[in-house]
Design a protein around this motif. Structure first.
Motif, PDB file in Angstrom:
ATOM      1  N   ARG A  96       0.921  -1.160  -0.089  1.00 57.68           N
ATOM      2  CA  ARG A  96      -0.071  -0.069  -0.102  1.00 57.68           C
ATOM      3  C   ARG A  96       0.799   1.207  -0.052  1.00 57.68           C
ATOM      4  O   ARG A  96       0.582   2.204  -0.705  1.00 57.68           O
ATOM      5  CB  ARG A  96      -1.047   0.009   1.143  1.00 57.68           C
ATOM      6  CG  ARG A  96      -2.141  -0.910   1.028  1.00 57.68           C
ATOM      7  CD  ARG A  96      -3.253  -0.917   2.376  1.00 57.68           C
ATOM      8  NE  ARG A  96      -4.241  -1.466   2.266  1.00 57.68           N
ATOM      9  CZ  ARG A  96      -5.442  -1.360   1.561  1.00 57.68           C
ATOM     10  NH1 ARG A  96      -5.452  -0.082   1.012  1.00 57.68           N
ATOM     11  NH2 ARG A  96      -6.447  -1.958   1.653  1.00 57.68           N
ATOM     12  N   SER A  97       2.076   1.242   0.812  1.00 51.59           N
ATOM     13  CA  SER A  97       2.731   2.500   1.079  1.00 51.59           C
ATOM     14  C   SER A  97       3.651   2.603  -0.490  1.00 51.59           C
ATOM     15  O   SER A  97       3.695   3.699  -1.005  1.00 51.59           O
ATOM     16  CB  SER A  97       3.787   2.432   2.099  1.00 51.59           C
ATOM     17  OG  SER A  97       4.751   1.140   2.246  1.00 51.59           O
ATOM     18  N   ILE A 124      -4.005  -2.310  -4.016  1.00 49.00           N
ATOM     19  CA  ILE A 124      -3.565  -1.289  -4.935  1.00 49.00           C
ATOM     20  C   ILE A 124      -4.558  -0.381  -5.382  1.00 49.00           C
ATOM     21  O   ILE A 124      -4.703   0.694  -5.363  1.00 49.00           O
ATOM     22  CB  ILE A 124      -2.396  -1.736  -6.010  1.00 49.00           C
ATOM     23  CG1 ILE A 124      -1.282  -2.273  -5.317  1.00 49.00           C
ATOM     24  CG2 ILE A 124      -1.969  -0.413  -6.878  1.00 49.00           C
ATOM     25  CD1 ILE A 124      -0.093  -2.667  -6.253  1.00 49.00           C
ATOM     26  N   LYS A 125      -5.726  -1.169  -5.790  1.00 45.78           N
ATOM     27  CA  LYS A 125      -6.930  -0.581  -6.307  1.00 45.78           C
ATOM     28  C   LYS A 125      -7.630   0.330  -5.362  1.00 45.78           C
ATOM     29  O   LYS A 125      -8.007   1.559  -5.575  1.00 45.78           O
ATOM     30  CB  LYS A 125      -7.923  -1.579  -6.841  1.00 45.78           C
ATOM     31  CG  LYS A 125      -9.248  -1.311  -7.282  1.00 45.78           C
ATOM     32  CD  LYS A 125      -9.253  -1.056  -8.890  1.00 45.78           C
ATOM     33  CE  LYS A 125     -10.579  -0.757  -9.063  1.00 45.78           C
ATOM     34  NZ  LYS A 125     -10.896  -0.280 -10.308  1.00 45.78           N
ATOM     35  N   ASP A 126      -7.623  -0.221  -4.151  1.00 47.59           N
ATOM     36  CA  ASP A 126      -8.121   0.269  -3.191  1.00 47.59           C
ATOM     37  C   ASP A 126      -7.487   2.011  -2.603  1.00 47.59           C
ATOM     38  O   ASP A 126      -8.031   2.721  -2.420  1.00 47.59           O
ATOM     39  CB  ASP A 126      -8.214  -0.466  -1.638  1.00 47.59           C
ATOM     40  CG  ASP A 126      -8.971   0.244  -0.649  1.00 47.59           C
ATOM     41  OD1 ASP A 126      -9.795   0.884  -0.760  1.00 47.59           O
ATOM     42  OD2 ASP A 126      -8.289   0.374   0.557  1.00 47.59           O
ATOM     43  N   GLU A 127      -6.064   1.575  -2.891  1.00 45.93           N
ATOM     44  CA  GLU A 127      -4.992   2.794  -2.351  1.00 45.93           C
ATOM     45  C   GLU A 127      -5.174   3.870  -3.563  1.00 45.93           C
ATOM     46  O   GLU A 127      -5.428   5.070  -3.019  1.00 45.93           O
ATOM     47  CB  GLU A 127      -3.761   2.403  -2.385  1.00 45.93           C
ATOM     48  CG  GLU A 127      -2.969   3.181  -1.269  1.00 45.93           C
ATOM     49  CD  GLU A 127      -3.261   3.046  -0.037  1.00 45.93           C
ATOM     50  OE1 GLU A 127      -3.491   4.136   0.456  1.00 45.93           O
ATOM     51  OE2 GLU A 127      -3.826   2.284   0.659  1.00 45.93           O
ATOM     52  N   ILE A 128      -4.921   3.575  -4.807  1.00 45.72           N
ATOM     53  CA  ILE A 128      -4.743   4.519  -5.951  1.00 45.72           C
ATOM     54  C   ILE A 128      -5.538   4.237  -6.947  1.00 45.72           C
ATOM     55  O   ILE A 128      -5.755   5.223  -8.024  1.00 45.72           O
ATOM     56  CB  ILE A 128      -3.190   4.458  -6.394  1.00 45.72           C
ATOM     57  CG1 ILE A 128      -2.887   3.477  -7.248  1.00 45.72           C
ATOM     58  CG2 ILE A 128      -2.467   4.828  -5.112  1.00 45.72           C
ATOM     59  CD1 ILE A 128      -1.541   3.514  -7.693  1.00 45.72           C
ATOM     60  N   GLY A 129      -6.402   3.295  -7.025  1.00 48.59           N
ATOM     61  CA  GLY A 129      -7.547   3.265  -8.317  1.00 48.59           C
ATOM     62  C   GLY A 129      -6.864   2.612  -9.353  1.00 48.59           C
ATOM     63  O   GLY A 129      -7.559   2.601 -10.626  1.00 48.59           O
ATOM     64  N   ARG A 130      -5.560   2.059  -9.467  1.00 44.34           N
ATOM     65  CA  ARG A 130      -4.863   1.636 -10.894  1.00 44.34           C
ATOM     66  C   ARG A 130      -4.214   0.359 -10.679  1.00 44.34           C
ATOM     67  O   ARG A 130      -3.175   0.334 -10.350  1.00 44.34           O
ATOM     68  CB  ARG A 130      -3.808   2.755 -11.259  1.00 44.34           C
ATOM     69  CG  ARG A 130      -4.369   3.442 -12.384  1.00 44.34           C
ATOM     70  CD  ARG A 130      -3.089   4.705 -12.501  1.00 44.34           C
ATOM     71  NE  ARG A 130      -1.949   4.605 -11.890  1.00 44.34           N
ATOM     72  CZ  ARG A 130      -1.367   5.330 -10.824  1.00 44.34           C
ATOM     73  NH1 ARG A 130      -2.386   6.537 -10.515  1.00 44.34           N
ATOM     74  NH2 ARG A 130      -0.397   5.310 -10.276  1.00 44.34           N
TER      75      ARG A 130
END
Ligand code: NAD
Length: 370
Positions: A96-97, A124-130
């Motif tokens: 996530r970081s 990653i999708k949850d964190e930055i949507g990509r």
């Protein structure tokens, strides 16, 4: 090799970004190689011994693979230093970081690779949507369960048949590595009339010249068994798979399994590469000189990345499979026609095709590679 990528060449890399946060134990690298065709798609590899040079080489491989597949995506790759088997909570925090640190690098879309999986892509999708290669619940297409790469490989084989002196229904198939790519390749080819006569996994080789029941063998593998647990046929060691006579040989296990010292043992007419770089260049050149057709990895095994790109653009599995078939059939035809016309290796024809597409795309960009 390292120097070429450190210096760069006409195609890239466009960006190399180092991410370092010692308090979090975070150390990673993103290489965006070339985004002339579109935002880069490439996997996030997590391992203790990754390097910037490896990342750059893999990013270039993605530029070529995505362009050869005819996708509106460039090539990139990211690596994260660490043991992928660390405690789940620690791994989640690191991933996530890392994603958060790269949140503004919109030229790069994360995908799964060694040491990461669909759950990591969901973080990653949850964190930055990509990200691509997601779980079904958040829009993913389960490409390994459905066999996207095996489906694509079966299309490539079908397109290669006019360049061979046998038909699909008379062909005997041998698969090295009866995992996700191998078993689905066997399944889709068997549906076209091909007879599976040999299969191997890390424990050994199964051989039955009268034909192996593909669905039964897949069932055994899906329950955690080995090809050696199949009732019938003869069993041998892992490398015996190289000696089995057949018309179609599919490497679907590991890189560099066929090289200058063992390639003479292969008795086949068509090698359809499911694994990434399963043959050394010398081995491919040897086969070419012997008249054995070799479908290069980044043409024949592009089903997975095409599926991931389709997922990113919101397609469902039916549309993804149709697109895989369309693109791989078209690309295989172009590569084999150019290889025959110019007397070159299919791999060289595939590199030419991909390079032409990237160079053309670069002419449409104000700054060239980005
Ligand atoms: P997997 O782990 O599902 O299957 C690999 C199989 O190979 C296993 O059955 C394993 O027992 C066997 N194996 C390992 N070492 C072996 C050896 N030395 N000899 C014989 N068998 C051996 O992996 P996969 O997803 O099927 O991927 C296989 C290869 O294809 C990898 O190189 C991967 O990078 C490449 N690839 C996979 C995809 C995909 O969609 N999964 C797409 C493109 C390329």
């Amino acid at each position: 090799m390292e120097d070429i990528f450190a210096r760069g060449d006409a195609l890239g890399p466009a960006k190399v970004i180092h991410v370092f946060q010692p308090q979090l134990g975070l150390k990673g690298v993103l290489v965006v190689d070339n985004v002339a065709c579109g935002p880069a798609i490439g996997g996030l590899r997590m391992a203790e011994d990754v390097s910037t040079a490896e990342c750059a080489r893999l990013a270039r491989a993605m530029t070529m693979k995505n362009a050869a597949a005819g996708l509106p995506h460039g090539g990139g790759k990211s690596v994260l230093y660490g043991d992928p088997k660390m405690a789940r909570a620690d791994k989640e925090r690191l991933i996530r970081s890392f994603a958060f640190a790269l949140r503004r690098e919109e030229d790069y879309i994360f995908g799964p690779d060694m040491g990461t999986n669909e759950e990591c892509m969901a973080w990653i999708k949850d964190e930055i949507g990509r990200s691509v290669g997601l779980p079904c619940e958040v829009g993913g297409i389960p490409l390994d369960r459905l066999g996207a790469t095996g489906w694509g490989l079966s299309q490539a084989v079908e397109m290669a048949i006019p360049y061979c002196d046998f038909s699909l229904t008379s062909a005997r198939l041998v698969v090295q590595g009866f995992g996700s790519v191998g078993k689905h390749s066997a399944r889709f080819l068997a549906e076209r009339g091909v007879t599976l006569v040999g299969a191997s996994d890390s424990r050994g080789t199964l051989h039955d010249p009268s034909g192996i029941r593909v669905e039964e063998l897949i069932g055994i593998k899906n329950q955690g068994g080995s090809v050696l647990d199949y009732p019938g046929g003869t069993k041998a060691d892992r490398d015996a798979v190289i000696d089995l006579e057949c018309e179609i040989w599919v490497p679907a296990a590991r890189p560099d399994v066929l090289h200058e010292d063992n390639i003479q043992r292969l008795k086949t007419k068509l090698v359809a590469q499911g694994a990434n770089i399963p043959l050394t260049l010398g081995a491919e050149q040897y086969l070419h000189a012997q008249g054995v057709l070799c479908l290069p990895d980044f043409i024949a095994n592009a089903g997975g990345v095409i599926c991931a790109a389709m997922e990113y653009h919101g397609a469902g599995q039916t549309e993804a499979f149709r697109t895989i078939a369309e693109k791989i059939r078209d690309n295989t035809q172009q590569v084999l026609a150019e290889a025959r016309q110019n007397g070159i290796l299919p791999r060289q024809a595939a590199i030419n095709l991909a390079t032409r597409r990237v160079e053309r795309a670069m002419t449409y960009k104000r700054w060239g590679i980005f």
